[in-house]
Structures are given as C-alpha cells and as structure tokens.
Write an enzyme that holds these catalytic residues in place. Structure first.
Site, PDB file in Angstrom:
ATOM      1  N   LEU A 146       0.819  -1.246  -0.043  1.00  0.00           N
ATOM      2  CA  LEU A 146       0.094  -0.057   0.093  1.00  0.00           C
ATOM      3  C   LEU A 146       1.065   1.130  -0.004  1.00  0.00           C
ATOM      4  CD1 LEU A 146      -2.749  -1.074   2.734  1.00  0.00           C
ATOM      5  CD2 LEU A 146      -2.852  -1.235   0.142  1.00  0.00           C
ATOM      6  N   ASP A 147       0.492   2.318  -0.600  1.00  0.00           N
ATOM      7  CA  ASP A 147       1.209   3.373  -0.694  1.00  0.00           C
ATOM      8  C   ASP A 147       1.325   3.898   0.650  1.00  0.00           C
ATOM      9  OD1 ASP A 147       1.286   3.485  -3.437  1.00  0.00           O
ATOM     10  OD2 ASP A 147      -0.406   4.927  -3.573  1.00  0.00           O
ATOM     11  N   VAL A 148       2.488   4.859   1.036  1.00  0.00           N
ATOM     12  CA  VAL A 148       2.735   5.517   2.326  1.00  0.00           C
ATOM     13  C   VAL A 148       1.209   6.308   2.710  1.00  0.00           C
ATOM     14  CG1 VAL A 148       3.855   7.195   3.552  1.00  0.00           C
ATOM     15  CG2 VAL A 148       5.097   5.601   1.833  1.00  0.00           C
TER      16      VAL A 148
END
Length: 314
Positions: A146-148
C-alpha cells in the site's frame, strides 16, 4: 560493451545504438542503463557521461555510432530491516503462515532507498513476528503493498509456503482487493470499469500515468454515495499497478480528494482537512495458504477519512 569497476562505481563504454539516434543524452543514458531520468540527468550534469570524449549537456542529441562513456553510481548499500515500533499499526489476524495488519497513514510497506520513516515490516519485527525470508532482503514476506499515504488492510507472509502461494495468487488475480475512495465530482456512469495501461510518467519520476504501451491495468468501481462536490466509491482492483486507483480516477478528471500529486483541488482538500488522498484499503479476501479456506478481512475508516466524510455529509 566493455566494463570495468572502480571505487567510484561501474564504468561502461559503448557505441550509441541506432534506435537511440536523435534522442536527448539524458534520455539515452536512462534508456541504456535502466536509470530514472533524474539519475541520468544528474550523471550528465556531473560530467559522468561523455560523447566521443566530450562532456555534453542533457539536451544534446546523440547520434548513432557515437562513443558513449558513462560512470554509473556505486551500488547502494544493502537496506536492513530495523525493528521499530509503529504507533497505530494494528494486527488484525496472525497465525503461523500470515499476519494481516491495518496500516496507518505515513507508514511504508517495507524499507526503500531514501525512506527513513516507519515500515510495516519494521513494525512487525518490533512486536516479535518472524517474516518469511523469501524475496529481497528489505521486502521479505511482502506479497503486496500500500502507498505510504494509503491506509487499510494488508497481508504479509510468515512462512515460505505462504509467501509462494500468496505471490502466485496475487499474480493470477485470485485475491479480491476492495478499496473505498472519495473522488471529486460525480462519475458518469455511476458504475463502470476503467481499462487503461499504466507505466511511469514520461516526465515525472515520482508519478505514474496512463500511457500507450504501459502494463494492462483494470479498475472496477461502483458509486456508494454522492455529495455535492464528491463521490464515495467502492473500487475493486483486477490488477495491482503502482498508484493504479489514483492514476485511473485522475485520468477521468475525478482525482481522489486530497491527492494533490494527481490533480486534486487544494481548496476542497483544505475544507476537508485532508493532507493525503482519501483512499482506504477496505477489504482483502483470499484462500488461506495452508487451509485453503476463504478468509476475509475488513478495515474501518481511520479518523481523518471519517472526519472528511462527515464534513461532506453536513
């Protein structure tokens, strides 16, 4: 191609291929050596790339047959996973094969060059979870990311069997990944599929874009609730490209609210008190790698996203 090694890095020299004739020098260096445009441009600026023995500008057009000499940067140091407690990282489920977490905002899936913040892998190590050793050292056990700036449910493999089976399940699209997103405006149609190839943005290293010849990327969506200025949508990913949801909705001119990187309205973001994209990994379903049973995990909205929804509903 001849190659020598020095303390400064990898030195290479070769003739410019016919296929790169007329290309900018920085683009040619990036293409030949698999570098980002930013890295290639920095090498050229530093005089680490020469054409026929002469230092040229990034914009200089190369000619087929010219002799190109490049000193590549030394390999980056090995990234080590450091156990570090991660506030807000919640373990939803754990057994001998998998650990499922609810990832908070501001946390990367695994260590990477240039990232000094907290990671899921470091957080799990800090609370005693042993992760599968398969994969690169810094991302062992990681089967998806997942993206930051994206919150929600994520699974990490603990056993080697789980890593192998889950990797294959994600690759074969046997895992159901559902996200909730708030996008600007109202989608037309309210339910649909976005089928558009994605690859790196041609001009911005940190962004991705819909480009001809990119990797096949398919996003299914269904509007859950409409507000005067935005819509809450349920999103099911058929593929899992980097920034896929953000890129696809931005391409439709309905970027995720708060996603300034992909064209969101900063005024609306400010009104909703958002400093990141309204995007949440809501649900993850897959066959358990040991039992074969279907398992399903759901994550509630974090406070900032819930607050933004309340403002939209007022």
């Amino acid at each position: 191609m001849s190659t020598t090694f020095t303390a400064g890095g990898d030195q290479r020299s070769l003739p410019v291929p016919d296929g790169l004739d007329g290309m900018r020098l920085d683009q040619a260096v990036a293409r030949l050596f698999g570098l980002s445009r930013t890295t290639a441009a920095a090498l050229v600026d530093a005089g680490a790339a020469r054409l026929d023995g002469t230092v040229r500008a990034n914009s200089h057009k190369v000619r087929a047959g010219s002799w190109l000499e490049v000193t590549l940067p030394a390999p980056a140091a090995t990234i080590v996973v450091v156990p570090q407690a991660v506030p807000g990282l919640r373990v939803v489920h754990a057994d001998d094969d998998i650990v499922v977490v609810d990832k908070p905002v501001g946390v990367a899936a695994h260590p990477s060059p240039g990232w000094t913040g907290p990671t899921v892998i470091g957080g799990l190590a800090a609370i005693g979870h042993t992760i599968a050793t398969s994969g690169a050292a810094e991302r062992q056990g990681v089967v998806h990311r997942l993206d930051v700036g994206t919150t929600g449910v994520m699974v990490v493999a603990k056993s080697e069997q789980a890593y192998s089976l889950l990797k294959r399940a994600f690759k074969e699209r046997e895992v159901e990944k559902r996200y909730h997103a708030v996008v600007q405006g109202h989608l037309d149609p309210l339910r649909g599929t976005i089928d558009a190839p994605i690859d790196r943005h041609p001009h911005h290293d940190y962004r991705w874009a819909v480009v001809s010849g990119g990797k096949p990327s398919i996003t299914h969506y269904d509007t859950i609730e409409a507000f005067p200025s935005a819509s809450l949508v349920d999103v099911r990913l058929e593929t899992g490209r980097t920034h896929q949801i953000r890129v696809h909705f931005s391409t439709l001119r309905h970027p995720c609210v708060g996603d300034l990187t992909y064209g969101a309205d900063p005024t609306l973001s400010g009104r909703l008190k958002l400093d990141r994209q309204w995007l949440h990994a809501r649900e993850l379903s897959f066959q358990h790698p040991r039992t074969g049973d279907e398992v399903r995990f759901v994550s509630d909205y974090p406070d900032d996203l819930g607050r933004a929804l309340d403002i939209l509903r007022d």
